[in-house]
Design a protein around this motif. Structure first.
Motif, PDB file in Angstrom:
ATOM      1  N   TYR A 163     -29.804 -50.728  -2.227  1.00 52.22           N
ATOM      2  CA  TYR A 163     -28.917 -51.899  -2.055  1.00 52.22           C
ATOM      3  C   TYR A 163     -29.943 -52.972  -2.328  1.00 52.22           C
ATOM      4  CZ  TYR A 163     -26.506 -55.912  -0.454  1.00 52.22           C
ATOM      5  OH  TYR A 163     -25.558 -57.027  -0.414  1.00 52.22           O
ATOM      6  N   PHE A 164     -31.073 -53.117  -1.713  1.00 54.56           N
ATOM      7  CA  PHE A 164     -31.983 -54.115  -1.764  1.00 54.56           C
ATOM      8  C   PHE A 164     -32.676 -54.244  -3.072  1.00 54.56           C
ATOM      9  CE2 PHE A 164     -31.228 -53.284   2.581  1.00 54.56           C
ATOM     10  CZ  PHE A 164     -30.634 -54.669   3.190  1.00 54.56           C
ATOM     11  N   ALA A 165     -33.103 -53.202  -3.585  1.00 53.80           N
ATOM     12  CA  ALA A 165     -33.778 -53.299  -4.909  1.00 53.80           C
ATOM     13  C   ALA A 165     -32.556 -53.904  -5.926  1.00 53.80           C
ATOM     14  CB  ALA A 165     -34.487 -51.739  -5.258  1.00 53.80           C
ATOM     15  N   ALA A 166     -31.519 -53.278  -5.886  1.00 54.49           N
ATOM     16  CA  ALA A 166     -30.378 -53.870  -6.927  1.00 54.49           C
ATOM     17  C   ALA A 166     -30.206 -55.195  -6.749  1.00 54.49           C
ATOM     18  CB  ALA A 166     -29.240 -52.928  -6.741  1.00 54.49           C
ATOM     19  N   ARG A 167     -30.225 -55.860  -5.393  1.00 56.89           N
ATOM     20  CA  ARG A 167     -29.902 -57.132  -5.199  1.00 56.89           C
ATOM     21  C   ARG A 167     -30.961 -58.243  -5.660  1.00 56.89           C
ATOM     22  NH1 ARG A 167     -29.918 -59.241   0.467  1.00 56.89           N
ATOM     23  NH2 ARG A 167     -32.131 -59.440  -0.144  1.00 56.89           N
ATOM     24  N   GLY A 168     -32.276 -57.497  -5.464  1.00 61.26           N
ATOM     25  CA  GLY A 168     -33.218 -58.387  -5.362  1.00 61.26           C
ATOM     26  C   GLY A 168     -33.538 -59.421  -4.482  1.00 61.26           C
ATOM     27  N   ASN A 169     -34.583 -60.086  -4.500  1.00 62.78           N
ATOM     28  CA  ASN A 169     -35.053 -61.222  -3.445  1.00 62.78           C
ATOM     29  C   ASN A 169     -35.081 -61.016  -2.155  1.00 62.78           C
ATOM     30  OD1 ASN A 169     -35.327 -63.237  -5.870  1.00 62.78           O
ATOM     31  ND2 ASN A 169     -32.995 -63.164  -5.851  1.00 62.78           N
ATOM     32  N   PRO A 170     -35.833 -59.939  -1.709  1.00 64.48           N
ATOM     33  CA  PRO A 170     -35.702 -59.509  -0.383  1.00 64.48           C
ATOM     34  C   PRO A 170     -36.259 -60.579   0.394  1.00 64.48           C
ATOM     35  CG  PRO A 170     -37.690 -58.537  -1.466  1.00 64.48           C
ATOM     36  CD  PRO A 170     -36.825 -59.171  -2.506  1.00 64.48           C
ATOM     37  N   THR A 171     -35.505 -60.484   1.730  1.00 66.81           N
ATOM     38  CA  THR A 171     -35.892 -61.401   2.882  1.00 66.81           C
ATOM     39  C   THR A 171     -36.297 -60.715   4.212  1.00 66.81           C
ATOM     40  OG1 THR A 171     -33.683 -61.455   3.785  1.00 66.81           O
ATOM     41  CG2 THR A 171     -34.017 -62.841   2.049  1.00 66.81           C
ATOM     42  N   GLU A 172     -36.693 -61.514   5.180  1.00 69.70           N
ATOM     43  CA  GLU A 172     -37.075 -60.783   6.453  1.00 69.70           C
ATOM     44  C   GLU A 172     -35.864 -59.971   7.070  1.00 69.70           C
ATOM     45  OE1 GLU A 172     -40.429 -61.934   9.856  1.00 69.70           O
ATOM     46  OE2 GLU A 172     -38.660 -63.233   9.650  1.00 69.70           O
ATOM     47  N   ALA A 173     -34.927 -60.903   7.058  1.00 69.00           N
ATOM     48  CA  ALA A 173     -33.760 -60.644   7.757  1.00 69.00           C
ATOM     49  C   ALA A 173     -33.246 -59.421   7.094  1.00 69.00           C
ATOM     50  CB  ALA A 173     -32.448 -61.716   7.508  1.00 69.00           C
ATOM     51  N   ASP A 174     -33.416 -58.807   6.005  1.00 68.56           N
ATOM     52  CA  ASP A 174     -32.912 -57.750   5.331  1.00 68.56           C
ATOM     53  C   ASP A 174     -33.612 -56.229   6.141  1.00 68.56           C
ATOM     54  OD1 ASP A 174     -31.775 -58.672   3.249  1.00 68.56           O
ATOM     55  OD2 ASP A 174     -33.375 -58.766   1.789  1.00 68.56           O
ATOM     56  N   LEU A 175     -34.544 -56.576   6.754  1.00 69.92           N
ATOM     57  CA  LEU A 175     -35.440 -55.577   7.737  1.00 69.92           C
ATOM     58  C   LEU A 175     -34.327 -55.222   8.802  1.00 69.92           C
ATOM     59  CD1 LEU A 175     -39.060 -56.910   8.087  1.00 69.92           C
ATOM     60  CD2 LEU A 175     -37.847 -55.053   6.356  1.00 69.92           C
ATOM     61  N   GLY A 176     -33.283 -56.154   9.195  1.00 76.17           N
ATOM     62  CA  GLY A 176     -32.270 -55.772  10.166  1.00 76.17           C
ATOM     63  C   GLY A 176     -33.043 -55.266  11.478  1.00 76.17           C
ATOM     64  N   ARG A 177     -32.500 -53.945  11.936  1.00 74.23           N
ATOM     65  CA  ARG A 177     -32.988 -53.772  13.307  1.00 74.23           C
ATOM     66  C   ARG A 177     -34.469 -53.277  13.257  1.00 74.23           C
ATOM     67  NH1 ARG A 177     -31.179 -53.383  18.169  1.00 74.23           N
ATOM     68  NH2 ARG A 177     -31.775 -51.555  19.576  1.00 74.23           N
ATOM     69  N   TYR A 178     -35.152 -53.007  12.248  1.00 77.69           N
ATOM     70  CA  TYR A 178     -36.613 -53.135  12.262  1.00 77.69           C
ATOM     71  C   TYR A 178     -37.312 -54.271  13.039  1.00 77.69           C
ATOM     72  CZ  TYR A 178     -41.336 -52.984  10.843  1.00 77.69           C
ATOM     73  OH  TYR A 178     -42.857 -52.973  10.684  1.00 77.69           O
ATOM     74  N   LEU A 179     -36.834 -55.361  12.845  1.00 74.32           N
ATOM     75  CA  LEU A 179     -37.309 -56.583  13.514  1.00 74.32           C
ATOM     76  C   LEU A 179     -37.357 -56.534  15.011  1.00 74.32           C
ATOM     77  CD1 LEU A 179     -35.759 -59.266  11.068  1.00 74.32           C
ATOM     78  CD2 LEU A 179     -38.200 -58.583  11.108  1.00 74.32           C
ATOM     79  N   VAL A 180     -36.284 -55.790  15.653  1.00 76.60           N
ATOM     80  CA  VAL A 180     -36.340 -55.462  17.053  1.00 76.60           C
ATOM     81  C   VAL A 180     -37.121 -54.543  17.534  1.00 76.60           C
ATOM     82  CG1 VAL A 180     -34.804 -55.256  18.826  1.00 76.60           C
ATOM     83  CG2 VAL A 180     -34.076 -56.374  16.862  1.00 76.60           C
ATOM     84  N   THR A 181     -37.208 -53.470  16.879  1.00 78.99           N
ATOM     85  CA  THR A 181     -37.777 -52.174  17.341  1.00 78.99           C
ATOM     86  C   THR A 181     -39.053 -51.850  16.630  1.00 78.99           C
ATOM     87  OG1 THR A 181     -36.992 -50.628  15.664  1.00 78.99           O
ATOM     88  CG2 THR A 181     -35.402 -51.153  17.752  1.00 78.99           C
ATOM     89  N   LYS A 182     -39.313 -52.539  15.423  1.00 78.13           N
ATOM     90  CA  LYS A 182     -40.494 -51.857  14.884  1.00 78.13           C
ATOM     91  C   LYS A 182     -40.693 -50.659  14.559  1.00 78.13           C
ATOM     92  CE  LYS A 182     -41.554 -56.484  15.185  1.00 78.13           C
ATOM     93  NZ  LYS A 182     -41.289 -57.580  14.049  1.00 78.13           N
ATOM     94  N   ASP A 183     -39.585 -49.813  14.484  1.00 81.16           N
ATOM     95  CA  ASP A 183     -39.458 -48.477  14.168  1.00 81.16           C
ATOM     96  C   ASP A 183     -38.994 -48.345  12.752  1.00 81.16           C
ATOM     97  OD1 ASP A 183     -38.786 -45.808  13.944  1.00 81.16           O
ATOM     98  OD2 ASP A 183     -37.871 -45.552  15.877  1.00 81.16           O
TER      99      ASP A 183
END
Length: 320
Positions: free
Chosen positions: A230-250
């Protein structure tokens, strides 16, 4: 048989007939919304006032209701709401309606309760930008708030009581009596034939695997882009796109988000964590492509959209 006894027998027959006419709830995987929980009315009213109080923000211009707009299904019309500093926040504002039924709060699920969600939003430098010292001083200096807190809580204005009052009000924001809820409760005439077909397609395609429970979502995490990027198709990635990774770092949580509730989805555009999709029809197409890896027929897509529109409930006796 006496006249009196005949009348009694007839009355019993009519009573039995009327009971049989009462529709039984349908045995479906989705269930109707529960009733609003019983709460202290003084705390609920105080929470309602606080929800609409701009002085909770640092500059006194932004309330909870500024972004959770009740006339827009408890969400915002903007892709990204504007914080107290005039800048867009990182993710789309979800609806406050039925939020109490979600198993986590925020798109990344970092909060486990309404109270902790309130605690974070109030202090967020991107949202309300305030401090609890500022809030407690402001409310304590206001005679009407001070009196209202004294009536609702033995210990008056405290951090915990502010959170509790707001959460108490938010727990009343249950958008009951949607046509789909009426259908689930046994009124099969509440939906048209096309809407019933749409519900069946919703189940057949597997949408219900993630959008489940009484909130038709909000009770699990899922990666956005299971079948395609989805993100490659949309382009312009943001930090928020990382989702739950920002919480768990998993790494397994990269691009993983809380599955949103579909209740009132027809009145809460734009969609997804990035607010990038403006219409319900497009949102359904995106889900088919990136989550299911399928292309539905135009008829099936139309039927599903018709079903989704039956999920719009009521608030204060009026449709959202």
């Amino acid at each position: 048989m006496s006249f009196t006894r005949s009348c009694l027998c007839l009355s019993l027959v009519l009573l039995a007939s009327s009971l049989n006419l009462r529709a039984a709830p349908l045995d479906e995987p989705l269930k109707p919304l529960p009733a609003v929980p019983q709460q202290n009315p003084e705390r609920v009213e105080l929470g309602r006032q606080l929800f609409n109080e701009p002085r909770l923000s640092l500059d006194g211009n932004l309330s909870c209701a500024s972004c959770h707009r009740m006339e827009h299904g408890g969400a915002d019309t903007k892709a990204l709401s504007i914080g107290f500093d005039g800048k867009p926040v990182a993710v789309n504002t979800p609806s406050v309606f039925n939020a109490s039924l979600n198993f986590r709060q925020f798109w990344d699920g970092r909060s486990t309760s309404l109270e902790s969600q309130i605690h974070e939003v109030l202090q967020s430098s991107a949202e309300m930008g305030s401090t609890w010292d500022h809030v407690l001083q402001t409310l304590s200096a206001d005679a009407s708030y001070k009196n209202a807190f004294a009536k609702a809580y033995p210990n008056g204005v405290t951090l915990g009581n502010v959170q509790n009052a707001l959460a108490s009000y938010e727990r009343t924001l249950v958008s009951a009596n949607s046509r789909f809820d009426q259908y689930l409760q046994g009124n099969t005439d509440a939906l048209t034939t096309e809407e019933k077909y749409g519900y069946q397609r919703f189940k057949d395609y597997g949408c219900i695997a993630c959008h489940q429970g009484v909130n038709i979502g909000g009770n699990m995490f899922q990666k956005l882009g299971v079948m395609a990027d989805y993100f490659a198709a949309r382009g312009n990635p943001t930090e928020a796109d990382l989702g739950r990774y920002l919480v768990t770092k998993d790494e397994e949580d990269r691009n993983v988000f809380k599955v949103p509730s579909l209740r009132n989805v027809a009145v809460t555009a734009p969609y997804f964590h990035d607010g990038s999709v403006k219409t319900l029809e497009e949102a359904v197409s995106v889900m088919f492509r990136y989550q299911l890896g399928r292309v539905p027929s135009e008829e099936d897509k139309s039927l599903i959209v018709q079903f989704l529109k039956t999920l719009t409930g009521e608030w204060e006796g009026k449709p959202l």
